[in-house]
Design an enzyme around this catalytic site. Sequence first.
Site, PDB file in Angstrom:
ATOM      1  CD  GLU A  30      -2.858  -1.151   2.364  1.00 25.06           C
ATOM      2  OE1 GLU A  30      -4.078  -1.218   2.165  1.00 25.06           O
ATOM      3  OE2 GLU A  30      -2.370  -1.129   3.500  1.00 25.06           O
TER       4      GLU A  30
ATOM      5  CB  CYS B 284       2.963   7.201   3.713  1.00 22.99           C
ATOM      6  SG  CYS B 284       3.439   6.028   4.958  1.00 22.99           S
TER       7      CYS B 284
ATOM      8  CB  CYS C 251       6.785  -5.848   8.836  1.00 20.40           C
ATOM      9  SG  CYS C 251       8.188  -5.146   9.736  1.00 20.40           S
TER      10      CYS C 251
ATOM     11  CB  CYS D 208       5.994  -3.196  16.561  1.00 18.67           C
ATOM     12  SG  CYS D 208       7.691  -2.958  15.975  1.00 18.67           S
TER      13      CYS D 208
ATOM     14  CB  CYS E 292       2.693  -2.309  14.087  1.00 17.84           C
ATOM     15  SG  CYS E 292       2.807  -2.061  12.307  1.00 17.84           S
TER      16      CYS E 292
ATOM     17  CD  GLU F 197      13.066  -1.117   9.993  1.00 19.17           C
ATOM     18  OE1 GLU F 197      12.296  -0.742  10.883  1.00 19.17           O
ATOM     19  OE2 GLU F 197      13.884  -0.343   9.450  1.00 19.17           O
TER      20      GLU F 197
ATOM     21  CG  ASN G 269      -4.034   5.556  13.961  1.00 22.50           C
ATOM     22  OD1 ASN G 269      -4.925   6.348  14.227  1.00 22.50           O
ATOM     23  ND2 ASN G 269      -2.856   5.946  13.482  1.00 22.50           N
TER      24      ASN G 269
ATOM     25  CB  CYS H 273       0.702   5.679  11.903  1.00 29.91           C
ATOM     26  SG  CYS H 273       1.278   7.241  11.377  1.00 29.91           S
TER      27      CYS H 273
HETATM   28  N1  SAH Z   1       8.849  -0.107  10.089  1.00 24.97           N
HETATM   29  C1  SAH Z   1       9.189   1.251  10.170  1.00 24.97           C
HETATM   30  C2  SAH Z   1       8.356   2.092   9.249  1.00 24.97           C
HETATM   31  C3  SAH Z   1       6.887   2.114   9.596  1.00 24.97           C
HETATM   32  S1  SAH Z   1       6.534   3.728  10.033  1.00 24.97           S
HETATM   33  C4  SAH Z   1       9.093   1.715  11.589  1.00 24.97           C
HETATM   34  O1  SAH Z   1       8.579   0.976  12.412  1.00 24.97           O
HETATM   35  O2  SAH Z   1       9.572   2.812  11.882  1.00 24.97           O
HETATM   36  C5  SAH Z   1       4.996   3.657  10.745  1.00 24.97           C
HETATM   37  C6  SAH Z   1       4.983   4.354  12.100  1.00 24.97           C
HETATM   38  O3  SAH Z   1       3.703   4.137  12.684  1.00 24.97           O
HETATM   39  C7  SAH Z   1       6.002   3.778  13.052  1.00 24.97           C
HETATM   40  O4  SAH Z   1       6.479   4.752  13.926  1.00 24.97           O
HETATM   41  C8  SAH Z   1       5.161   2.780  13.788  1.00 24.97           C
HETATM   42  O5  SAH Z   1       5.739   2.404  14.993  1.00 24.97           O
HETATM   43  C9  SAH Z   1       3.885   3.528  13.959  1.00 24.97           C
HETATM   44  N2  SAH Z   1       2.743   2.655  14.238  1.00 24.97           N
HETATM   45  C10 SAH Z   1       2.646   1.339  14.047  1.00 24.97           C
HETATM   46  N3  SAH Z   1       1.434   0.890  14.434  1.00 24.97           N
HETATM   47  C11 SAH Z   1       0.743   1.962  14.865  1.00 24.97           C
HETATM   48  C12 SAH Z   1      -0.583   2.142  15.335  1.00 24.97           C
HETATM   49  N4  SAH Z   1      -1.429   1.126  15.420  1.00 24.97           N
HETATM   50  N5  SAH Z   1      -0.964   3.382  15.661  1.00 24.97           N
HETATM   51  C13 SAH Z   1      -0.142   4.436  15.526  1.00 24.97           C
HETATM   52  N6  SAH Z   1       1.129   4.322  15.061  1.00 24.97           N
HETATM   53  C14 SAH Z   1       1.570   3.100  14.730  1.00 24.97           C
HETATM   54 FE1  SF4 Z   2       7.312  -3.536  11.174  1.00 27.63          FE
HETATM   55 FE2  SF4 Z   2       7.453  -0.877  11.691  1.00 27.63          FE
HETATM   56 FE3  SF4 Z   2       5.179  -2.254  12.114  1.00 27.63          FE
HETATM   57 FE4  SF4 Z   2       7.258  -2.635  13.705  1.00 27.63          FE
HETATM   58  S1  SF4 Z   2       6.102  -0.713  13.483  1.00 27.63           S
HETATM   59  S2  SF4 Z   2       5.967  -4.235  12.823  1.00 27.63           S
HETATM   60  S3  SF4 Z   2       8.951  -2.442  12.267  1.00 27.63           S
HETATM   61  S4  SF4 Z   2       6.162  -1.905  10.148  1.00 27.63           S
END
Ligand code: SAH
Ligand code: SF4
Length: 399
Positions: free
Chosen positions: A119, A132, A139, A143, A146, A195, A325, A368
């Site tokens: 996406e 974005c 991934c 986390c 996420c 990532e 989110n 995000c």
């Molecule tokens: N994998 C990379 C790039 C993804 S960026 C990274 O983790 O940095 C997406 C951003 O949104 C990251 O900071 C991630 O931690 C954050 N994120 C992930 N899940 C989220 C959620 N459910 N609500 C808000 N932010 C979230």
């Molecule tokens: Fe992967 Fe970034 Fe999501 Fe963590 S926050 S699971 S590194 S996409």
Amino acid sequence: MTTQAAPITNAPTLEEFLPGGPLAPAADSRIELVGMDKAELAAVLAPLGLPAFRAKQIYRWIYVSGVTSFAQMTDLGKELRAKLETHFRIGRPRITAHQVSEDGTQKWLLAYGDGNEAETVFIPDEGRGTLCVSSQVGCTLTCTFCHTGTQRLVRNLTAGEILSQVMLARDALDGWPSPAADRDLTNIVLMGMGEPLYNTDAVVKAMKLAMDGDGISISRRRITLSTSGVVPEIERIGRELNCGLAISLHAVTDELRNKIVPINRKYPLEQLIQACRNYPGLSNARRITWEYVMLKGVNDSDADARALLRLIEGIPSKINLIPFNPWPGSPYECSDPKRIEAFANIIWNAGYSSPVRTPRGRDILAACGQLKSASERIGKRERDRMEAVRLEKEAAAGL
Ligand code: SAH
Ligand code: SF4
């Protein structure tokens, strides 16, 4: 400025690319040119007997004019254009779905040649528009907050597949060629699925092409790469791209970060912070962005805010508080607005900018952490249910 392409050793011959040749993939398998840099383009065109200046012309057609067929390359002879068309392709991913949020955010679900999907999201703002971009399908990291992290890694995207997200968005938004001063798409953030620093080669190559002043020409100052903390690769990004750096911090102790951002077990906070201190070119005008997702009762206390300030002391920083989110089955709740405000105030009072990221495109699951492709996408009914829950909560919180 290269006027003469460097001699290419091991350049494949045209025969090798031709149908039946060892490099010829099955069926319609013309060679994709999107994602190639100048030298690669010169190498791949050399077997056709094209001089270096032709490769340069074609490079500009692809990355400045955004053409998708050789027929549009009007300064090349007809015969040559036809020949190029039979051997090469200037492709875009197929758009499987396109959604526009009520706040103007747009999300494209894109299918690549092998059917894998990723996406890409465009977020318009006053005076700028940010794309974005995804770097992987799924991934490998997990986390806990996420949505993408619940989708197993399918594969890395290639440089061309990463760059073609930018090119497709330019097709849709600005058209080509578009002078920098007159673009909707002004910024790139590598904050989509995946990532980026587990796919560094492709990401670096794609972003170098995006930055090239002879091509797409988006300045490194308008590109931000977000990582969950792949420490050894951060130095390379500083050296090779020196774009903006965002760190998905989310916790200020190893104990908590080990749980919610599991890569921390491999690269603990001390190493991460040191890598950020060493990032080249930091100043008040160029700061590290610390992303911090607000999880109710997990990482959102005043003590957490103060510990955060101690952790980043001395590093030019801005802190980006991200309201959590939700996604289907997510195990967290977003901190209450008052809590977020109190947290933000502590940071603000210490002299840091601490914008709370306004969730964008939530209604189309484009915010995000909500991105997730293909097999496990959720249906409209579930989306509507989640949105109803969110609105109810916001109403209850007096927003
Ligand atoms: N994998 C990379 C790039 C993804 S960026 C990274 O983790 O940095 C997406 C951003 O949104 C990251 O900071 C991630 O931690 C954050 N994120 C992930 N899940 C989220 C959620 N459910 N609500 C808000 N932010 C979230
Ligand atoms: Fe992967 Fe970034 Fe999501 Fe963590 S926050 S699971 S590194 S996409």
